[in-house]
Motif scaffolding. Structure first.
Motif, PDB file in Angstrom:
ATOM      1  N   VAL A 159       0.866  -1.178   0.000  1.00 13.02           N
ATOM      2  CA  VAL A 159       0.000   0.000   0.000  1.00 13.02           C
ATOM      3  C   VAL A 159       0.902   1.227   0.000  1.00 13.02           C
ATOM      4  N   THR A 160       0.865   1.988  -1.079  1.00  6.91           N
ATOM      5  CA  THR A 160       1.713   3.173  -1.202  1.00  6.91           C
ATOM      6  C   THR A 160       0.914   4.428  -0.876  1.00  6.91           C
ATOM      7  N   VAL A 161       1.627   5.489  -0.526  1.00  8.10           N
ATOM      8  CA  VAL A 161       1.008   6.796  -0.281  1.00  8.10           C
ATOM      9  C   VAL A 161       1.605   7.772  -1.293  1.00  8.10           C
ATOM     10  N   LEU A 162       0.731   8.376  -2.127  1.00  5.40           N
ATOM     11  CA  LEU A 162       1.180   9.293  -3.168  1.00  5.40           C
ATOM     12  C   LEU A 162       0.394  10.599  -3.067  1.00  5.40           C
ATOM     13  N   TYR A 163       1.041  11.676  -3.506  1.00  8.40           N
ATOM     14  CA  TYR A 163       0.446  13.009  -3.430  1.00  8.40           C
ATOM     15  C   TYR A 163       0.458  13.648  -4.817  1.00  8.40           C
ATOM     16  N   GLU A 164      -0.605  14.357  -5.133  1.00  7.63           N
ATOM     17  CA  GLU A 164      -0.642  15.087  -6.397  1.00  7.63           C
ATOM     18  C   GLU A 164       0.435  16.165  -6.384  1.00  7.63           C
ATOM     19  N   LYS A 165       1.191  16.234  -7.484  1.00  2.00           N
ATOM     20  CA  LYS A 165       2.229  17.261  -7.602  1.00  2.00           C
ATOM     21  C   LYS A 165       1.604  18.554  -8.129  1.00  2.00           C
ATOM     22  N   LEU A 166       1.779  19.630  -7.388  1.00  2.92           N
ATOM     23  CA  LEU A 166       1.210  20.923  -7.771  1.00  2.92           C
ATOM     24  C   LEU A 166       2.271  22.004  -7.678  1.00  2.92           C
ATOM     25  N   ASN A 167       2.226  22.925  -8.623  1.00  2.00           N
ATOM     26  CA  ASN A 167       3.103  24.094  -8.598  1.00  2.00           C
ATOM     27  C   ASN A 167       2.222  25.314  -8.361  1.00  2.00           C
ATOM     28  N   SER A 168       1.912  25.544  -7.102  1.00  2.00           N
ATOM     29  CA  SER A 168       0.956  26.597  -6.758  1.00  2.00           C
ATOM     30  C   SER A 168       1.528  27.481  -5.654  1.00  2.00           C
ATOM     31  N   GLN A 169       1.143  28.736  -5.670  1.00  2.00           N
ATOM     32  CA  GLN A 169       1.556  29.682  -4.637  1.00  2.00           C
ATOM     33  C   GLN A 169       0.450  29.906  -3.613  1.00  2.00           C
ATOM     34  N   GLU A 170      -0.647  29.184  -3.773  1.00  2.00           N
ATOM     35  CA  GLU A 170      -1.756  29.288  -2.833  1.00  2.00           C
ATOM     36  C   GLU A 170      -1.930  27.965  -2.097  1.00  2.00           C
ATOM     37  N   LYS A 171      -2.383  28.065  -0.865  1.00  2.00           N
ATOM     38  CA  LYS A 171      -2.599  26.859  -0.086  1.00  2.00           C
ATOM     39  C   LYS A 171      -3.704  26.015  -0.734  1.00  2.00           C
ATOM     40  N   THR A 172      -3.409  24.740  -0.946  1.00  2.00           N
ATOM     41  CA  THR A 172      -4.343  23.840  -1.629  1.00  2.00           C
ATOM     42  C   THR A 172      -4.513  22.571  -0.809  1.00  2.00           C
ATOM     43  N   ALA A 173      -5.761  22.201  -0.582  1.00  2.00           N
ATOM     44  CA  ALA A 173      -6.056  20.981   0.174  1.00  2.00           C
ATOM     45  C   ALA A 173      -5.986  19.757  -0.733  1.00  2.00           C
ATOM     46  N   LEU A 174      -5.446  18.689  -0.212  1.00  2.00           N
ATOM     47  CA  LEU A 174      -5.404  17.409  -0.910  1.00  2.00           C
ATOM     48  C   LEU A 174      -6.270  16.416  -0.136  1.00  2.00           C
ATOM     49  N   TYR A 175      -7.217  15.801  -0.843  1.00  2.00           N
ATOM     50  CA  TYR A 175      -8.193  14.914  -0.206  1.00  2.00           C
ATOM     51  C   TYR A 175      -7.794  13.448  -0.405  1.00  2.00           C
ATOM     52  N   PRO A 176      -8.018  12.612   0.598  1.00  2.00           N
ATOM     53  CA  PRO A 176      -7.565  11.212   0.536  1.00  2.00           C
ATOM     54  C   PRO A 176      -8.502  10.313  -0.280  1.00  2.00           C
ATOM     55  N   TRP A 177      -7.906   9.553  -1.182  1.00  6.45           N
ATOM     56  CA  TRP A 177      -8.621   8.532  -1.949  1.00  6.45           C
ATOM     57  C   TRP A 177      -7.927   7.203  -1.731  1.00  6.45           C
ATOM     58  N   LEU A 178      -8.703   6.182  -1.425  1.00  5.02           N
ATOM     59  CA  LEU A 178      -8.184   4.823  -1.409  1.00  5.02           C
ATOM     60  C   LEU A 178      -8.360   4.248  -2.810  1.00  5.02           C
ATOM     61  N   VAL A 179      -7.253   3.852  -3.442  1.00  7.74           N
ATOM     62  CA  VAL A 179      -7.282   3.294  -4.792  1.00  7.74           C
ATOM     63  C   VAL A 179      -6.874   1.822  -4.706  1.00  7.74           C
ATOM     64  N   VAL A 180      -7.734   0.953  -5.217  1.00 10.19           N
ATOM     65  CA  VAL A 180      -7.497  -0.490  -5.114  1.00 10.19           C
ATOM     66  C   VAL A 180      -7.641  -1.130  -6.493  1.00 10.19           C
ATOM     67  N   ASN A 181      -6.645  -1.907  -6.890  1.00 10.28           N
ATOM     68  CA  ASN A 181      -6.691  -2.685  -8.127  1.00 10.28           C
ATOM     69  C   ASN A 181      -6.908  -4.153  -7.768  1.00 10.28           C
ATOM     70  N   LEU A 182      -7.945  -4.745  -8.373  1.00 14.19           N
ATOM     71  CA  LEU A 182      -8.358  -6.099  -8.021  1.00 14.19           C
ATOM     72  C   LEU A 182      -8.384  -6.998  -9.245  1.00 14.19           C
TER      73      LEU A 182
END
Length: 265
Positions: free
Chosen positions: A99-122
């Motif tokens: 189970v890996t933890v990854l974050y969206e890469k953003l180039n922003s000068q404003e505070k941006t919230a990142l929301y958690p998604w569980l991604v599962v391949n079956l």
């Protein structure tokens, strides 16, 4: 047998393992392997042993895969259910699954919230008169419970990394990952229950016919009860309809509102 979204699955697999790849034509993947994937897939142990011995980096090979329903060009490797190459890839995934933890890469000068998604391949295996496998990819938003199918394809163009970008922050999940897994399995099970069940009827009919023949065969002579019961067990293992589900891999992906809106719309 055909895995319905095999092309997307392979694209994401090779991309996530650091390979360079392109799609020169429909149903084709041109992949420059990494050293690790070359070692795992190309069966060149003596080459890599020699490279390591002389202190050289070595040159990983490339693959040109065709993912259509039938082979159309002997110059490309046709990959499909039952092919040794796909079996190799499944073995690699299962041995490296985590189970890996990854974050969206953003180039922003404003505070941006990142929301958690569980991604599962079956992987779903249909066992019966005819065998079939499918790959499914689901995403579950761990704040409001939104469920998305075909998640890895939708995220194909999203840049992800292992480090949180500047000016971004993560939202703590309200739904636990363990509860998320249960929701995804229930969602998939509900979908499987609603699908065409004719394959179940065909498998049961074939099993009944085989059991009837077996009974007739053993009734004509002094039967070996143990052998008879073993043959019944083998027939049921081969023909009795059932569905198996296996987790290939999973991850906790933190995504912005912009990506969420693109996924949902």
């Amino acid at each position: 047998m055909k895995i319905e979204n095999l092309h997307q699955f392979l694209y994401q697999f090779f991309q996530s393992t650091g390979c360079q790849l392109s799609e020169p034509a429909e149903n084709e993947l041109l992949i420059q392997l990494t050293k690790d994937l070359d070692i795992a897939l190309m069966n060149r142990p003596f080459y890599w042993h020699y490279m390591d011995k002389i202190g050289q980096q070595g040159n990983p090979m490339s693959l040109h895969l065709y993912t259509g329903e039938s082979q159309n060009d002997p110059g490309k490797e046709w990959i499909h259910y039952g092919s040794p190459r796909l079996h190799q890839i499944f073995q690699y995934i299962q041995s490296h699954a985590k189970v890996t933890v990854l974050y969206e890469k953003l180039n922003s000068q404003e505070k941006t919230a990142l929301y958690p998604w569980l991604v599962v391949n079956l992987k779903v295996e249909y066992i019966g008169k005819q065998k079939k496998e499918e790959i499914h990819s689901f995403g579950l938003q761990l704040i409001n419970g939104t469920m998305i199918s075909n998640m890895m394809t939708l995220l194909q163009d999203t840049d992800l990394g292992e480090i949180v970008s500047d000016y971004t922050y993560t939202i703590t999940p309200l739904i636990s990952p363990s509860s998320g897994f249960q929701r995804i399995f229930r969602y998939l099970e509900d979908g499987l229950a609603k699908m065409d069940q004719s394959w179940v009827t065909q498998a049961k009919k074939a099993l009944d016919e085989e059991l009837s023949l077996l009974e007739h065969f053993f009734s004509d002579k002094e039967s070996d009860e143990e052998l008879y019961q073993n043959e019944i067990m083998r027939l049921k293992e081969r023909l009795e309809p059932k569905i198996n589900m296996h987790i290939i891999n999973a991850g906790l992906f933190y995504l912005s509102d912009q990506v969420m809106n693109k996924i949902l719309h």
